[in-house]
Each structure stands twice: as C-alpha cells, then as structure tokens.
Design a protein around this motif. Structure first.
Motif, PDB file in Angstrom:
ATOM      1  N   GLY A  91       7.453  -5.827  -5.177  1.00 11.42           N
ATOM      2  CA  GLY A  91       8.282  -4.837  -4.423  1.00 11.42           C
ATOM      3  C   GLY A  91       7.553  -3.414  -5.015  1.00 11.42           C
ATOM      4  N   GLY A  92       8.153  -2.341  -4.286  1.00 11.26           N
ATOM      5  CA  GLY A  92       7.807  -0.997  -4.827  1.00 11.26           C
ATOM      6  C   GLY A  92       6.441  -0.743  -4.246  1.00 11.26           C
ATOM      7  N   ALA A  93       5.614   0.015  -4.930  1.00 10.67           N
ATOM      8  CA  ALA A  93       4.289   0.759  -4.320  1.00 10.67           C
ATOM      9  C   ALA A  93       3.334  -0.378  -4.338  1.00 10.67           C
ATOM     10  CB  ALA A  93       3.816   1.960  -5.217  1.00 10.67           C
ATOM     11  N   ALA A  94       2.750  -0.649  -3.184  1.00 15.57           N
ATOM     12  CA  ALA A  94       1.406  -1.681  -3.049  1.00 15.57           C
ATOM     13  C   ALA A  94       0.423  -0.764  -3.348  1.00 15.57           C
ATOM     14  CB  ALA A  94       1.533  -2.213  -1.523  1.00 15.57           C
ATOM     15  N   PRO A  95      -0.635  -1.306  -4.506  1.00 12.09           N
ATOM     16  CA  PRO A  95      -1.730  -0.287  -4.801  1.00 12.09           C
ATOM     17  C   PRO A  95      -2.629  -0.441  -3.902  1.00 12.09           C
ATOM     18  CG  PRO A  95      -1.694  -2.575  -5.969  1.00 12.09           C
ATOM     19  CD  PRO A  95      -0.274  -2.591  -5.214  1.00 12.09           C
ATOM     20  N   ILE A  96      -3.397   0.705  -3.614  1.00  8.31           N
ATOM     21  CA  ILE A  96      -4.489   0.760  -2.830  1.00  8.31           C
ATOM     22  C   ILE A  96      -5.747   0.826  -3.598  1.00  8.31           C
ATOM     23  CG2 ILE A  96      -5.731   2.353  -1.318  1.00  8.31           C
ATOM     24  CD1 ILE A  96      -3.150   3.609  -0.428  1.00  8.31           C
ATOM     25  N   ASP A  97      -6.706  -0.041  -3.083  1.00 11.33           N
ATOM     26  CA  ASP A  97      -8.172  -0.199  -3.740  1.00 11.33           C
ATOM     27  C   ASP A  97      -8.811   0.936  -3.489  1.00 11.33           C
ATOM     28  OD1 ASP A  97     -11.053  -0.479  -4.100  1.00 11.33           O
ATOM     29  OD2 ASP A  97     -10.447  -2.813  -3.949  1.00 11.33           O
ATOM     30  N   PRO A  98      -9.018   1.977  -4.567  1.00 13.46           N
ATOM     31  CA  PRO A  98      -9.616   3.156  -4.630  1.00 13.46           C
ATOM     32  C   PRO A  98     -10.989   3.158  -3.591  1.00 13.46           C
ATOM     33  CG  PRO A  98      -9.107   2.705  -6.756  1.00 13.46           C
ATOM     34  CD  PRO A  98      -8.940   1.570  -6.021  1.00 13.46           C
ATOM     35  N   SER A  99     -11.744   2.158  -3.712  1.00 14.62           N
ATOM     36  CA  SER A  99     -13.168   2.018  -2.950  1.00 14.62           C
ATOM     37  C   SER A  99     -12.727   1.973  -1.376  1.00 14.62           C
ATOM     38  CB  SER A  99     -13.824   0.749  -3.329  1.00 14.62           C
ATOM     39  OG  SER A  99     -14.204   0.619  -4.761  1.00 14.62           O
ATOM     40  N   SER A 100     -11.775   1.786  -1.084  1.00 16.58           N
ATOM     41  CA  SER A 100     -11.344   1.536   0.462  1.00 16.58           C
ATOM     42  C   SER A 100     -10.665   2.763   1.035  1.00 16.58           C
ATOM     43  CB  SER A 100     -10.324   0.482   0.735  1.00 16.58           C
ATOM     44  OG  SER A 100      -8.783   0.988   0.300  1.00 16.58           O
ATOM     45  N   ASP A 101     -10.515   3.701   0.168  1.00 14.51           N
ATOM     46  CA  ASP A 101      -9.969   5.165   0.567  1.00 14.51           C
ATOM     47  C   ASP A 101     -11.193   6.195   0.288  1.00 14.51           C
ATOM     48  OD1 ASP A 101      -7.948   6.583   1.147  1.00 14.51           O
ATOM     49  OD2 ASP A 101      -7.190   7.262  -0.701  1.00 14.51           O
ATOM     50  N   SER A 102     -12.201   5.884   0.291  1.00 18.58           N
ATOM     51  CA  SER A 102     -13.437   6.673   0.089  1.00 18.58           C
ATOM     52  C   SER A 102     -13.820   7.054   1.424  1.00 18.58           C
ATOM     53  CB  SER A 102     -14.541   6.144  -0.820  1.00 18.58           C
ATOM     54  OG  SER A 102     -14.966   4.776  -0.007  1.00 18.58           O
ATOM     55  N   PRO A 103     -14.684   8.067   1.723  1.00 24.90           N
ATOM     56  CA  PRO A 103     -15.298   8.716   2.705  1.00 24.90           C
ATOM     57  C   PRO A 103     -16.205   7.608   3.478  1.00 24.90           C
ATOM     58  CG  PRO A 103     -15.320  10.344   1.372  1.00 24.90           C
ATOM     59  CD  PRO A 103     -15.068   9.282   0.370  1.00 24.90           C
ATOM     60  N   ASP A 104     -16.753   6.837   2.384  1.00 24.35           N
ATOM     61  CA  ASP A 104     -17.737   5.630   3.011  1.00 24.35           C
ATOM     62  C   ASP A 104     -17.082   4.466   3.823  1.00 24.35           C
ATOM     63  OD1 ASP A 104     -19.828   7.135   2.315  1.00 24.35           O
ATOM     64  OD2 ASP A 104     -20.141   5.781   0.146  1.00 24.35           O
ATOM     65  N   ALA A 105     -15.691   4.209   3.463  1.00 24.25           N
ATOM     66  CA  ALA A 105     -14.792   3.262   4.200  1.00 24.25           C
ATOM     67  C   ALA A 105     -14.077   3.901   5.114  1.00 24.25           C
ATOM     68  CB  ALA A 105     -14.250   2.705   3.080  1.00 24.25           C
TER      69      ALA A 105
END
Length: 268
Positions: A91-105
């Motif tokens: 529950g609560g915050a779901a962690p985001i993979d940092p690599s998926s939040d990059s400009p390349d992705a």
C-alpha cells in the motif's frame, strides 16, 4: 389451386413484412445503442497491481515499476471511461524505476503522466493488496519493471487474487517482467496456470542486453517455459503481445499499448 395461391400470397406478405423490419434503425435507436455502449465502457472497473519493491538486488541501485508500462495502459483504459484502482503489496507509494523516468524512456504516455497530478496522487496512495476483493473488478492488469521479480512473484495475496480472477474467467493481463507474478499461480485442478498457454514476457536476450541476468532472482522467459507455457517472443525491444483465453501477456515496454488494447477488447 386456390390453396396454393393463398399460400403464395401469405409468403409474399410475410417476406415484405420481414424486409420492412430489417431496414436501417432510426436515428433515435442508433443514439440509444451508442448510449448503451458508452454505459458499458463507463462501467468497466479495472485493478492495476504494482510492485512495492524498490531495491535492484545488491547493486545499490533503485528499481520499481516501469512508467510506460503503467501509463500507456492507464490512459488507454481511462480514456474509454474505465474506473481504475491501484494496489500494491504494502500500500502507499508505488516506487518508480528511475531508469523509466529518464528522457531516453519518454513516450507520449509518460509525458502525459508527468503532467498529470491526479495520476501521480494515485501512485503515491495505492491501496493495500490484502484489502482488495476480485469481485469488485472486471479485470486485473500488472505493469512490469524489475520490482515484481522480488515481491509479486512470491506474494501469496497476489497469487490468490490472480487465481480468483482466473476462476471467474475475467481478463488477467501482464507486461514485461510482470508475468513473474504468475510463477506460483495455479488452476483449480492444481496445475500451473500458464501450463499449455501461449505467453510472452521479458526475454532472456533483453535481460542480457540490460546487464541484469546475474542480478535478477528470476528470468521471466525461463520461468514460463519451466512452468509448461508455450513461450514466444519477437526481436528484442519490438512490440509483441499474446492472448490465450483470458490471459494476456506482453514482452517489453513497447508492448504495453498492445496489451492494453487486448484487455480493452476483452472487456467489451
């Protein structure tokens, strides 16, 4: 002869009447049908199950869910009027993979997500998986990212939830690494759910290319094959999705939209 004439006349009248009834529907009837279809779409309730795990093995790096694999299906369904609920094991915050939040992705869907305060609020406040009842939803979807390899692959609550959706013959969809959540899922007769099913998921080739073969606890391709599935995949990083009955699987981030489209079609 008179009897024959009477029969012929009767058949002519019946045929004419039938043709008249089969003419195009009136505008009001067409509007009514459109309203019914919209109502059906607006009644869709879909559960998204995301990972709570944010550690990439012993690398000291972070992981989580892959933004594109959440965002593309989320907006595909949301734009058709679906009500979407998000849940994670903790529950609560779901962690985001940092690599998926990059400009390349970045994709159109991830850009939309980054500007969507409502969607971000949902990610920050997911429901706890143990509080979810499959009876309340029409389908379940699991986004990928490496996180599910550590928690959802072994989560008893998630396993039971998928089994219930499957028993109810509701669509169950997974993309990229998320098919790992099927590892210990079984049919009512005790056999592996994926046994004899056509499936896909993140390929060994793709895992090798991202340099994590020796880091991850599960290789999705190997696990699916070991559990008796008929695994197949496209070339690395190409969009590819398969549906076998109510089971829908996609190979990689590029496949998320295909999975969403198949899920949406299954809900109609």
């Amino acid at each position: 002869m008179n009897i024959l004439k009477t029969l012929a006349l009767t058949l002519t009248i019946v045929t004419a009447s039938s043709c008249k009834e089969s003419k195009s529907k009136t505008p009001s009837e067409k509007v009514s049908e459109v309203k019914k279809e919209l109502k059906k779409e607006n009644d869709m309730k879909v559960l998204f199950v995301l990972t709570s795990h944010d550690e990439l093995g012993d690398t000291g790096k972070k992981t989580g869910f892959w933004v594109e694999e959440f965002a593309s299906p989320y907006y595909t369904l949301l734009d058709k009027g679906a009500t979407i609920t998000l849940a994670t094991p903790k529950g609560g915050a779901a962690p985001i993979d940092p690599s998926s939040d990059s400009p390349d992705a970045a994709t159109e869907a991830t850009k939309r997500f980054n500007n969507d305060a409502e969607a971000k609020a949902l990610i920050a406040n997911t429901k706890k998986l143990e509080d979810i009842n499959a009876d309340d939803y029409d389908a379940v979807f699991y986004p990928g990212g490496h996180g599910p390899l550590w928690d959802l692959a072994n989560d008893a609550t998630s396993i039971a939830l998928i089994e219930k959706f499957n028993t109810q013959k509701k669509p169950i969809a997974f993309v990229c690494h998320a098919p790992a959540a099927l590892k210990d899922v079984k049919n009512e007769d005790g056999t592996r759910l994926v046994k004899g099913k056509k499936v896909t998921g993140f390929s060994n080739t793709e895992e090798t290319q991202v340099g994590l073969t020796e880091v991850v606890p599960i290789l999705v391709e190997d696990m699916l094959i070991e559990n008796g599935a008929f695994y197949s995949n496209a070339d690395a990083w190409q969009a590819y999705a398969i549906q076998d009955g109510n089971l829908i699987t996609g190979q990689n981030p590029a496949s998320s939209e295909l999975v969403a489209e198949k899920l949406l079609e299954s809900l109609k």
